[in-house]
Design a protein around this motif. Structure first.
Motif, PDB file in Angstrom:
ATOM      1  N   GLU A 170       0.812  -1.213   0.000  1.00 43.64           N
ATOM      2  CA  GLU A 170       0.000   0.000   0.000  1.00 43.64           C
ATOM      3  C   GLU A 170       0.851   1.272   0.000  1.00 43.64           C
ATOM      4  N   HIS A 171       2.035   1.200   0.612  1.00 40.43           N
ATOM      5  CA  HIS A 171       2.897   2.378   0.711  1.00 40.43           C
ATOM      6  C   HIS A 171       4.192   2.228  -0.095  1.00 40.43           C
ATOM      7  N   ALA A 172       4.248   1.238  -0.975  1.00 39.33           N
ATOM      8  CA  ALA A 172       5.451   0.993  -1.769  1.00 39.33           C
ATOM      9  C   ALA A 172       5.552   1.991  -2.916  1.00 39.33           C
ATOM     10  N   PRO A 173       6.749   2.166  -3.473  1.00 37.73           N
ATOM     11  CA  PRO A 173       6.927   3.104  -4.585  1.00 37.73           C
ATOM     12  C   PRO A 173       6.097   2.725  -5.808  1.00 37.73           C
ATOM     13  N   THR A 174       5.765   3.729  -6.578  1.00 36.04           N
ATOM     14  CA  THR A 174       5.112   3.547  -7.878  1.00 36.04           C
ATOM     15  C   THR A 174       6.059   4.082  -8.945  1.00 36.04           C
ATOM     16  N   GLY A 175       5.743   3.818 -10.196  1.00 33.75           N
ATOM     17  CA  GLY A 175       6.538   4.394 -11.266  1.00 33.75           C
ATOM     18  C   GLY A 175       6.561   5.913 -11.175  1.00 33.75           C
TER      19      GLY A 175
END
Length: 198
Positions: A170-175
């Motif tokens: 849920e709080h991980a990096p996105t592109g």
């Protein structure tokens, strides 16, 4: 399928369900329908069989990643936008292949206890770095030392993003967030390099 293939399929199921450290030879035998002696005959050791299963799963992921990034024509010309779109695709694959990465992280905990595992991951790491440069930079030609450094950077980014997705998706990096960070760091380094300060 023969016993060799059955064992490999059973080992993959066990890796995904139990993890590397908790999988026993008897677990693999039960999952594969083969017999205990066939592990030694076909693979030598349980660890060698599990390594083969991880390698096979990782290779499937790598091939899917190549297919996902193959159509470079739809990627923007702007390097930051390309970076964002590319990492968005990579992260989508994380979600679909989560058991592969969970098994790999579990196997890494055995590095100090099983020399074959260290050797496998050392070789896989080198190959991953080379492949990531080819996949993410395309036809760019770099000096060998620079290419090595870029491969190490991409691999560190890949491993770190995977770890964050494993722990807290849920709080991980996105592109998008990775591209924003890259843009910000690039601007900061550019200002510092020109003597303009922060």
């Amino acid at each position: 399928m023969g016993h060799r293939e059955d064992l490999l399929a059973g080992a993959r199921r066990c890796l995904y369900e139990k993890g590397y450290a908790r999988t026993t030879a008897r677990d693999i035998v039960e999952a594969s329908g083969a017999n205990l002696a066939s592990i030694g005959y076909h693979y030598g050791t349980k660890e060698a069989l599990l390594n083969a299963a991880i390698m096979e799963a990782a290779e499937e992921w790598a091939q899917e990643l190549k297919r996902a990034l193959a159509d470079v024509g739809d990627l923007p010309a702007d390097p930051i936008a390309r970076f964002e779109r590319t990492w968005t695709r990579v992260i989508e694959l994380f979600e679909r292949h989560r058991p592969v990465w969970a098994a790999q992280f579990d196997a890494i905990t055995q590095l100090d206890h099983v020399p074959e595992v260290r050797k496998f991951f050392s070789e896989a790491q080198q190959a991953a770095q080379e492949n990531l440069v080819a996949l993410l930079l395309g036809d760019a030609r770099l000096p060998e030392q620079t290419e090595t450094a870029v491969g190490q950077f991409y691999h560190a980014l890949l491993s770190g993003v995977m770890m964050q997705w494993m722990v807290d998706p849920e709080h991980a990096p996105t592109g998008e967030s990775l591209a924003e960070a890259l843009r910000t760091v690039g601007e900061y380094v550019g200002r510092a390099g020109s003597g303009q300060g922060v």
